[in-house]
Design a protein around this motif. Sequence first.
Motif, PDB file in Angstrom:
ATOM      1  N   TRP A   1       0.850  -1.189   0.000  1.00 39.87           N
ATOM      2  CA  TRP A   1       0.000   0.000   0.000  1.00 39.87           C
ATOM      3  C   TRP A   1       0.884   1.236   0.000  1.00 39.87           C
ATOM      4  CZ3 TRP A   1      -5.270  -0.672  -0.056  1.00 39.87           C
ATOM      5  CH2 TRP A   1      -5.737  -1.961   0.253  1.00 39.87           C
ATOM      6  N   VAL A   2       0.384   2.306  -0.590  1.00 39.93           N
ATOM      7  CA  VAL A   2       1.146   3.554  -0.647  1.00 39.93           C
ATOM      8  C   VAL A   2       0.305   4.658  -0.004  1.00 39.93           C
ATOM      9  CG1 VAL A   2       2.310   5.210  -2.166  1.00 39.93           C
ATOM     10  CG2 VAL A   2       2.144   2.791  -2.848  1.00 39.93           C
ATOM     11  N   CYS A   3       0.851   5.270   1.042  1.00 37.84           N
ATOM     12  CA  CYS A   3       0.123   6.335   1.740  1.00 37.84           C
ATOM     13  C   CYS A   3       0.844   7.657   1.511  1.00 37.84           C
ATOM     14  CB  CYS A   3       0.075   6.056   3.246  1.00 37.84           C
ATOM     15  SG  CYS A   3      -0.672   4.480   3.627  1.00 37.84           S
ATOM     16  N   LEU A   4       0.173   8.602   0.883  1.00 39.40           N
ATOM     17  CA  LEU A   4       0.751   9.925   0.695  1.00 39.40           C
ATOM     18  C   LEU A   4       0.449  10.740   1.935  1.00 39.40           C
ATOM     19  CD1 LEU A   4      -0.326  10.703  -2.992  1.00 39.40           C
ATOM     20  CD2 LEU A   4       1.405   9.122  -2.147  1.00 39.40           C
ATOM     21  N   ALA A   5       1.496  11.281   2.549  1.00 42.61           N
ATOM     22  CA  ALA A   5       1.316  12.033   3.791  1.00 42.61           C
ATOM     23  C   ALA A   5       2.104  13.341   3.677  1.00 42.61           C
ATOM     24  CB  ALA A   5       1.783  11.204   4.982  1.00 42.61           C
ATOM     25  N   GLY A   6       1.453  14.334   3.080  1.00 43.61           N
ATOM     26  CA  GLY A   6       2.147  15.591   2.848  1.00 43.61           C
ATOM     27  C   GLY A   6       3.143  15.456   1.709  1.00 43.61           C
ATOM     28  N   PHE A   7       2.827  14.622   0.739  1.00 42.90           N
ATOM     29  CA  PHE A   7       3.672  14.436  -0.442  1.00 42.90           C
ATOM     30  C   PHE A   7       3.189  15.414  -1.512  1.00 42.90           C
ATOM     31  CE2 PHE A   7       4.640  12.190  -4.479  1.00 42.90           C
ATOM     32  CZ  PHE A   7       6.019  12.157  -4.353  1.00 42.90           C
ATOM     33  N   LEU A   8       4.085  16.297  -1.945  1.00 40.60           N
ATOM     34  CA  LEU A   8       3.618  17.451  -2.732  1.00 40.60           C
ATOM     35  C   LEU A   8       3.692  17.282  -4.244  1.00 40.60           C
ATOM     36  CD1 LEU A   8       4.976  20.360  -0.503  1.00 40.60           C
ATOM     37  CD2 LEU A   8       2.627  19.491  -0.711  1.00 40.60           C
ATOM     38  N   ARG A   9       4.013  16.102  -4.721  1.00 34.55           N
ATOM     39  CA  ARG A   9       4.103  15.899  -6.177  1.00 34.55           C
ATOM     40  C   ARG A   9       2.879  15.149  -6.688  1.00 34.55           C
ATOM     41  NH1 ARG A   9       8.300  19.116  -7.837  1.00 34.55           N
ATOM     42  NH2 ARG A   9       9.989  18.898  -6.331  1.00 34.55           N
ATOM     43  N   ILE A  10       2.648  15.344  -7.970  1.00 35.46           N
ATOM     44  CA  ILE A  10       1.550  14.590  -8.585  1.00 35.46           C
ATOM     45  C   ILE A  10       2.149  13.365  -9.263  1.00 35.46           C
ATOM     46  CG2 ILE A  10      -0.247  14.671 -10.358  1.00 35.46           C
ATOM     47  CD1 ILE A  10      -0.474  17.705  -9.614  1.00 35.46           C
ATOM     48  N   LEU A  11       1.698  12.205  -8.828  1.00 38.18           N
ATOM     49  CA  LEU A  11       2.273  10.951  -9.336  1.00 38.18           C
ATOM     50  C   LEU A  11       1.819  10.700 -10.764  1.00 38.18           C
ATOM     51  CD1 LEU A  11       1.659   8.839  -6.131  1.00 38.18           C
ATOM     52  CD2 LEU A  11       3.911   9.467  -7.053  1.00 38.18           C
ATOM     53  N   ASP A  12       2.716  10.082 -11.522  1.00 39.99           N
ATOM     54  CA  ASP A  12       2.382   9.882 -12.925  1.00 39.99           C
ATOM     55  C   ASP A  12       1.335   8.759 -13.073  1.00 39.99           C
ATOM     56  OD1 ASP A  12       3.452   8.201 -15.506  1.00 39.99           O
ATOM     57  OD2 ASP A  12       4.195   7.349 -13.635  1.00 39.99           O
ATOM     58  N   PRO A  13       0.509   8.880 -14.110  1.00 35.73           N
ATOM     59  CA  PRO A  13      -0.630   7.961 -14.257  1.00 35.73           C
ATOM     60  C   PRO A  13      -0.247   6.490 -14.314  1.00 35.73           C
ATOM     61  CG  PRO A  13      -0.792   9.774 -15.832  1.00 35.73           C
ATOM     62  CD  PRO A  13       0.517   9.924 -15.129  1.00 35.73           C
ATOM     63  N   GLU A  14       0.952   6.208 -14.855  1.00 34.51           N
ATOM     64  CA  GLU A  14       1.358   4.794 -14.928  1.00 34.51           C
ATOM     65  C   GLU A  14       1.611   4.220 -13.541  1.00 34.51           C
ATOM     66  OE1 GLU A  14       4.513   3.558 -17.639  1.00 34.51           O
ATOM     67  OE2 GLU A  14       3.532   4.802 -19.161  1.00 34.51           O
ATOM     68  N   PHE A  15       2.220   5.047 -12.670  1.00 37.84           N
ATOM     69  CA  PHE A  15       2.444   4.599 -11.287  1.00 37.84           C
ATOM     70  C   PHE A  15       1.096   4.391 -10.597  1.00 37.84           C
ATOM     71  CE2 PHE A  15       2.868   5.168  -6.782  1.00 37.84           C
ATOM     72  CZ  PHE A  15       3.989   4.418  -6.459  1.00 37.84           C
ATOM     73  N   VAL A  16       0.192   5.346 -10.805  1.00 36.81           N
ATOM     74  CA  VAL A  16      -1.129   5.264 -10.164  1.00 36.81           C
ATOM     75  C   VAL A  16      -1.861   4.000 -10.636  1.00 36.81           C
ATOM     76  CG1 VAL A  16      -3.386   6.398  -9.943  1.00 36.81           C
ATOM     77  CG2 VAL A  16      -1.292   7.765  -9.819  1.00 36.81           C
ATOM     78  N   GLU A  17      -1.707   3.667 -11.896  1.00 32.37           N
ATOM     79  CA  GLU A  17      -2.369   2.488 -12.448  1.00 32.37           C
ATOM     80  C   GLU A  17      -1.755   1.208 -11.860  1.00 32.37           C
ATOM     81  OE1 GLU A  17      -5.117   2.563 -14.065  1.00 32.37           O
ATOM     82  OE2 GLU A  17      -5.095   0.357 -14.138  1.00 32.37           O
ATOM     83  N   ARG A  18      -0.448   1.240 -11.733  1.00 30.36           N
ATOM     84  CA  ARG A  18       0.268   0.070 -11.202  1.00 30.36           C
ATOM     85  C   ARG A  18      -0.194  -0.253  -9.771  1.00 30.36           C
ATOM     86  NH1 ARG A  18       6.703  -0.447 -11.870  1.00 30.36           N
ATOM     87  NH2 ARG A  18       7.053  -2.251 -10.538  1.00 30.36           N
ATOM     88  N   TYR A  19      -0.455   0.788  -8.976  1.00 30.97           N
ATOM     89  CA  TYR A  19      -0.915   0.600  -7.592  1.00 30.97           C
ATOM     90  C   TYR A  19      -2.406   0.936  -7.473  1.00 30.97           C
ATOM     91  CZ  TYR A  19       3.847  -0.163  -6.060  1.00 30.97           C
ATOM     92  OH  TYR A  19       5.104  -0.698  -5.878  1.00 30.97           O
ATOM     93  N   ARG A  20      -3.140   0.689  -8.512  1.00 36.48           N
ATOM     94  CA  ARG A  20      -4.557   1.050  -8.562  1.00 36.48           C
ATOM     95  C   ARG A  20      -5.319   0.527  -7.333  1.00 36.48           C
ATOM     96  NH1 ARG A  20      -9.121   1.889 -11.827  1.00 36.48           N
ATOM     97  NH2 ARG A  20     -10.706   0.355 -11.276  1.00 36.48           N
ATOM     98  N   GLY A  21      -6.022   1.448  -6.687  1.00 41.86           N
ATOM     99  CA  GLY A  21      -6.826   1.038  -5.525  1.00 41.86           C
ATOM    100  C   GLY A  21      -5.994   0.775  -4.276  1.00 41.86           C
ATOM    101  N   ARG A  22      -4.697   1.069  -4.353  1.00 41.44           N
ATOM    102  CA  ARG A  22      -3.828   0.808  -3.191  1.00 41.44           C
ATOM    103  C   ARG A  22      -3.044   2.050  -2.773  1.00 41.44           C
ATOM    104  NH1 ARG A  22       0.014  -3.475  -4.429  1.00 41.44           N
ATOM    105  NH2 ARG A  22      -0.261  -3.051  -6.634  1.00 41.44           N
ATOM    106  N   ILE A  23      -3.455   3.226  -3.302  1.00 48.04           N
ATOM    107  CA  ILE A  23      -2.790   4.484  -2.915  1.00 48.04           C
ATOM    108  C   ILE A  23      -3.807   5.365  -2.193  1.00 48.04           C
ATOM    109  CG2 ILE A  23      -1.421   6.455  -3.675  1.00 48.04           C
ATOM    110  CD1 ILE A  23      -1.011   5.061  -6.357  1.00 48.04           C
ATOM    111  N   LEU A  24      -3.401   5.848  -1.017  1.00 49.07           N
ATOM    112  CA  LEU A  24      -4.265   6.748  -0.239  1.00 49.07           C
ATOM    113  C   LEU A  24      -3.601   8.109  -0.104  1.00 49.07           C
ATOM    114  CD1 LEU A  24      -5.224   4.416   2.755  1.00 49.07           C
ATOM    115  CD2 LEU A  24      -6.670   5.037   0.806  1.00 49.07           C
ATOM    116  N   ASN A  25      -4.423   9.134   0.055  1.00 50.14           N
ATOM    117  CA  ASN A  25      -3.906  10.476   0.317  1.00 50.14           C
ATOM    118  C   ASN A  25      -4.750  11.112   1.406  1.00 50.14           C
ATOM    119  OD1 ASN A  25      -2.405  12.907  -0.088  1.00 50.14           O
ATOM    120  ND2 ASN A  25      -4.115  13.730  -1.281  1.00 50.14           N
TER     121      ASN A  25
END
Length: 207
Positions: A85-109
Amino acid sequence: MRRPRARLAVLVSGRGTNLQAILDATRDPDYPAEVVVVVSDRPGAYALERARQAGVPAYVVPWRKDPKEFGVRLAEVLERHGAQWVCLAGFLRILDPEFVERYRGRILNIHPSLLPAFGGKGMYGERVHQAVLQAGVRESGCTVHFVTAEVDAGPVVAQVRVPVLPDDTVETLARRVAEQEHRLYPEAIRRVVTGEVRFEELAQSRR
Ligand code: GRF
């Protein structure tokens, strides 16, 4: 027998008070997740120090002009540590769509407003509270949501409301919201990793 704990990566850019709240929650052996790696895009982030103090491996992956390249480097680190799982906690960048797709449904902000209000590109940190005060609304809060390709627009996992008081400044409002963030994020993570809240179900009910 206890289920194995979910393996979290936490991404940070700054002071890391939300990271701290997550680390503190994981000290309870009954908490269903553990932080296996912390990654910052900024070398000076105090959050890195918090990770080290907690004995969690911490890395800097410097931001790249090409977000895709950053995503590839980041994924390498996460895989090496077996992060699920990937938890964004004050992470100020916008992740690229391929990364988001790779961890689809497993990234929280976590976001310091009641999304969809006061969210989107450029809405982070003090700017959010400033906009809330300028709008003259009487309520704000914080939101934990799943990350999708569209900024701050993924399905909401949980929210907490706080009042906006007549004499609030950005600082007082930020403090009131942050206090709730620190309770909300560990609880939202718990709900997601135990399957109590599921990305697919939330995504479907929005269609
Ligand atoms: C928090 O307000 C969070 O909602 C937002 O960035 C801030 C991070 O603070 N995404 P910290 O680094 O966790 O102290």
